[in-house]
Design an enzyme around this catalytic site. Structure first.
Site, short mmCIF file in Angstrom:
data_model
loop_
_atom_site.label_atom_id
_atom_site.label_comp_id
_atom_site.label_asym_id
_atom_site.label_seq_id
_atom_site.Cartn_x
_atom_site.Cartn_y
_atom_site.Cartn_z
N LEU A 1 7.74 19.63 7.22
CA LEU A 1 8.97 19.22 6.51
C LEU A 1 8.76 19.19 5.00
O LEU A 1 9.66 19.52 4.23
CB LEU A 1 9.44 17.85 7.02
CG LEU A 1 9.78 17.79 8.51
CD1 LEU A 1 10.01 16.35 8.97
CD2 LEU A 1 11.02 18.64 8.79
N VAL B 1 7.88 7.23 16.70
CA VAL B 1 7.54 7.83 15.39
C VAL B 1 6.27 8.68 15.47
O VAL B 1 6.23 9.80 14.98
CB VAL B 1 7.41 6.74 14.30
CG1 VAL B 1 7.05 7.36 12.95
CG2 VAL B 1 8.70 5.92 14.19
N ARG C 1 0.69 14.70 13.16
CA ARG C 1 1.19 14.51 11.80
C ARG C 1 1.22 15.78 10.95
O ARG C 1 0.50 15.92 9.97
CB ARG C 1 0.37 13.42 11.10
CG ARG C 1 0.36 12.13 11.88
CD ARG C 1 -0.43 11.05 11.19
NE ARG C 1 0.38 10.32 10.22
CZ ARG C 1 -0.08 9.29 9.54
NH1 ARG C 1 -1.32 8.89 9.69
NH2 ARG C 1 0.69 8.66 8.69
N ARG D 1 -4.18 10.86 4.61
CA ARG D 1 -2.98 11.71 4.66
C ARG D 1 -2.15 11.60 3.38
O ARG D 1 -1.59 12.59 2.90
CB ARG D 1 -2.15 11.29 5.87
CG ARG D 1 -0.88 12.09 5.99
CD ARG D 1 -0.19 11.81 7.31
NE ARG D 1 1.15 12.34 7.35
CZ ARG D 1 1.45 13.57 7.73
NH1 ARG D 1 0.51 14.39 8.11
NH2 ARG D 1 2.70 13.99 7.74
N ARG E 1 -8.90 0.12 4.79
CA ARG E 1 -7.96 1.06 4.18
C ARG E 1 -6.67 0.35 3.78
O ARG E 1 -6.02 0.76 2.82
CB ARG E 1 -7.62 2.18 5.18
CG ARG E 1 -8.78 3.11 5.45
CD ARG E 1 -8.31 4.29 6.27
NE ARG E 1 -7.10 4.82 5.68
CZ ARG E 1 -6.21 5.54 6.34
NH1 ARG E 1 -6.38 5.84 7.60
NH2 ARG E 1 -5.13 5.99 5.73
N CYS F 1 -5.38 8.29 9.55
CA CYS F 1 -5.52 7.64 10.85
C CYS F 1 -5.25 8.64 11.97
O CYS F 1 -4.35 9.48 11.85
CB CYS F 1 -4.51 6.51 10.99
SG CYS F 1 -5.03 4.99 10.22
N LYS G 1 0.84 -1.21 0.00
CA LYS G 1 0.00 0.00 0.00
C LYS G 1 0.87 1.26 0.00
O LYS G 1 0.65 2.17 -0.78
CB LYS G 1 -0.90 0.00 1.24
CG LYS G 1 -1.57 1.32 1.53
CD LYS G 1 -2.48 1.26 2.73
CE LYS G 1 -1.86 1.68 4.03
NZ LYS G 1 -1.59 3.13 4.18
N ASN G 2 1.87 1.28 0.90
CA ASN G 2 2.64 2.51 1.08
C ASN G 2 3.64 2.76 -0.04
O ASN G 2 4.28 3.82 -0.06
CB ASN G 2 3.34 2.50 2.44
CG ASN G 2 2.35 2.71 3.57
OD1 ASN G 2 1.17 3.01 3.32
ND2 ASN G 2 2.81 2.56 4.80
N ASP H 1 4.34 0.74 12.00
CA ASP H 1 3.12 0.12 11.46
C ASP H 1 2.94 -1.34 11.90
O ASP H 1 1.92 -1.95 11.59
CB ASP H 1 3.12 0.20 9.92
CG ASP H 1 2.84 1.60 9.42
OD1 ASP H 1 2.52 2.48 10.24
OD2 ASP H 1 2.95 1.82 8.19
C1 UD1 Z 1 4.26 6.92 6.22
C2 UD1 Z 1 3.36 5.72 6.05
C3 UD1 Z 1 2.81 5.29 7.41
C4 UD1 Z 1 3.96 5.04 8.37
C5 UD1 Z 1 4.91 6.25 8.43
C6 UD1 Z 1 6.15 6.00 9.27
C7 UD1 Z 1 2.45 6.01 3.84
C8 UD1 Z 1 1.28 6.30 2.99
N1 UD1 Z 1 2.26 6.06 5.17
O1 UD1 Z 1 3.46 7.97 6.75
O2 UD1 Z 1 2.05 4.11 7.24
O3 UD1 Z 1 3.45 4.81 9.67
O4 UD1 Z 1 5.34 6.59 7.10
O5 UD1 Z 1 6.84 4.89 8.81
O6 UD1 Z 1 3.53 5.72 3.34
N2 UD1 Z 1 6.38 14.67 10.59
C9 UD1 Z 1 6.56 16.00 10.90
N3 UD1 Z 1 6.53 16.90 9.89
C10 UD1 Z 1 6.35 16.54 8.58
C11 UD1 Z 1 6.18 15.19 8.29
C12 UD1 Z 1 6.19 14.28 9.30
O7 UD1 Z 1 6.73 16.36 12.07
O8 UD1 Z 1 6.34 17.40 7.72
C13 UD1 Z 1 6.35 13.68 11.68
C14 UD1 Z 1 4.99 13.01 11.80
O9 UD1 Z 1 4.12 13.79 12.56
C15 UD1 Z 1 5.34 11.72 12.47
C16 UD1 Z 1 6.74 11.41 11.89
O10 UD1 Z 1 7.22 12.62 11.37
O11 UD1 Z 1 5.43 11.86 13.84
C17 UD1 Z 1 6.73 10.36 10.81
O12 UD1 Z 1 5.93 10.79 9.74
P1 UD1 Z 1 6.22 10.39 8.22
O13 UD1 Z 1 7.49 9.60 8.14
O14 UD1 Z 1 6.09 11.61 7.40
O15 UD1 Z 1 5.01 9.41 7.94
P2 UD1 Z 1 3.97 9.47 6.75
O16 UD1 Z 1 4.70 9.73 5.48
O17 UD1 Z 1 2.83 10.31 7.13
#
Ligand code: UD1
Length: 432
Positions: free
Chosen positions: A128, A330, A124, A95, A400, A119, A23-24, A308
């Site tokens: 960044l 995370v 989140r 997201r 999902r 979720c 999925k991801n 995950d």
């Molecule tokens: C992706 C995965 C999700 C997985 C996560 C971590 C997909 C569609 N989803 O989510 O299943 O759990 O990676 O392996 O691929 N953060 C910030 N600022 C930002 C972006 C992120 O502070 O601009 C923080 C988030 O709040 C979170 C952490 O970084 O605490 C990790 O987020 P991120 O790695 O971005 O996860 P996703 O890409 O949302």
């Protein structure tokens, strides 16, 4: 109609299960198809709600989409993209919809979209993503709850991510693919899904190197062609099935896996006493044990233990003979499955980003409600081994990210069925 899963615990699992595409990896790859000037064919894309949402997003932007969900194959054509404003309801639903930002800025030099949903596992933010894109020459403004990004032309830049965010790394790779000059992303996420996204883009003519390491370099190209590409197997789905055997003390084979991607999980599972045989590079035979040792667990960006799989692993720990700490680094709010596990008899106490799990040996069936995707899977695993019947609601979360989950568990011998929600039926009958 509202449905619930009804699971009678205690049936040992046996046989084999084939893992579907990730999925991801599929979601960013679908978003990346927006960058292409010719048709793209994407194979091994599982039939999931999140996939349908992403397809609806790119369709709303003007891409042609043909999805054969049975063959798990998508054909896209983004030549005639018309809109840089994805619909708000789709953005809020998931997201990962935010991953269209990079491609839209690359194609149109502007995009307007709402903040993403998904979720409920933490705040989140997307700071960044935005900081990296600003370094590439995008100016952002905010009005009526929408973010608008504008640039005359994306410029290659040197970006350091304060945290190796998966989504930010993906958005930046996609934007940089068609930017002028070279981009370097330092402290990039190194998840296998990032490598797959880069593989997809490179197969259409992009110039991305270093994906899978902390430093990714992208040399912008004027345009991308088309491609035909198969998505990697889903390591989280594979991990969930492996844990289903560990939890029930069963022996099963999980096929179509890339065992390298599962190393952090396999190492932890072995510590709990599970026997794992990596029969070849694409299959894993697992033999669960009746006696489960408790271990400590800490989630981290890849190659650390994946967040995950934390909820599903917690179910295993809840059944062990000892106590352990689960530290979630995370996401700040990823213990929503604990309530359900405790209802089923688990002894788990949450203190901030840490949960203390005291193994109880066995769980008992109860009505529980899932509140996020992987938490839902954790409850299903608990139910497979619990004494008696468990009824699980909140299945929209499960849909999902898992395709044909109950059918596949049933084919492994689980007693699991879908029923319309009795409580809801009673409420409707009594006019509430
Ligand atoms: C992706 C995965 C999700 C997985 C996560 C971590 C997909 C569609 N989803 O989510 O299943 O759990 O990676 O392996 O691929 N953060 C910030 N600022 C930002 C972006 C992120 O502070 O601009 C923080 C988030 O709040 C979170 C952490 O970084 O605490 C990790 O987020 P991120 O790695 O971005 O996860 P996703 O890409 O949302």
């Amino acid at each position: 109609m509202n449905y619930e899963l009804v699971i009678e615990g205690g049936q040992p699992l046996h046989g084999s299960v084939k893992i579907k595409g990730a999925k991801n990896a599929g979601l960013p790859i679908i978003a990346a198809s927006l960058l292409m000037d010719e048709p793209a064919v994407i194979e091994e894309v599982p039939d999931l709600m999140d996939v349908k949402t992403m397809l609806a997003v790119i369709k709303a932007l003007g891409a042609e989409v043909n999805y054969n969900s049975q063959a798990e194959m998508i054909a896209t054509n983004a030549i005639n993209l018309q809109s840089a404003e994805p619909p708000e309801d789709l953005m809020r639903k998931m997201r990962a919809s935010f991953l269209v930002l990079g491609p839209l800025l690359a194609r149109f030099g502007h995009a307007r979209l709402s903040l993403p949903g998904g979720c409920a596992i933490g705040t989140r933010p997307v700071d960044l993503h935005l900081k990296g894109l600003e370094a590439m020459g995008v100016e952002f403004s905010y009005a009526s709850g929408l973010i608008e990004g504008k640039t005359s032309r994306l410029q290659g830049a040197s970006v350091y991510l304060d945290y190796p965010s998966v989504g930010a790394t993906e958005n930046l790779i996609m934007a940089a693919t068609l930017a002028k000059g070279s981009t370097t992303i330092e402290n990039a996420a190194s998840e296998p899904e990032i490598v797959d996204l880069a593989g997809f883009l490179n197969s259409a003519g992009a110039r991305i190197s270093g994906a899978g390491t902390k430093r990714i370099r992208i040399t912008g190209v004027a345009q991308l062609g088309g491609t035909r590409y198969a998505v990697i197997p889903d390591r989280i789905e594979a991990g969930t099935f492996l844990l289903s055997a560990a939890v029930t003390g069963s022996e099963i084979t999980v096929k179509n896996v890339l065992s390298d991607h599962l190393k952090p999980l396999l190492a932890k599972m072995r510590e709990t006493g599970v026997e794992i045989d990596e029969t070849d590079l694409s299959a894993i035979r697992i033999k669960g044990s009746k006696e489960k040792k408790c271990v400590d667990l800490k989630t981290q960006p890849y190659p650390g233990f994946p967040t995950d799989l934390q909820p599903q692993f917690m179910t295993l720990l809840a059944l062990s003979g000892g106590s352990g700490f689960v530290t979630e680094t995370v996401f700040e709010n990823r213990f929503r499955h604990v309530d359900g596990l405790v209802r089923m008899g688990a002894d788990i106490k949450v203190e901030g980003s840490r949960a203390v799990v005291q193994g109880v040996g066995k769980l008992s069936g109860a009505p529980v409600e899932a509140s996020d995707l992987r938490g839902a899977a954790a409850l299903v695993l608990a139910a497979l081994t619990a004494e008696g019947i468990t009824r699980i609601t909140g299945l929209e979360h499960l849909r999902r990210g898992y395709s044909g989950f109950e059918e596949r568990l049933r084919s492994l011998g689980a007693s699991i069925k879908l029923e319309s929600n009795a409580q809801l039926r009673r409420e409707i009958a009594s006019g509430e």
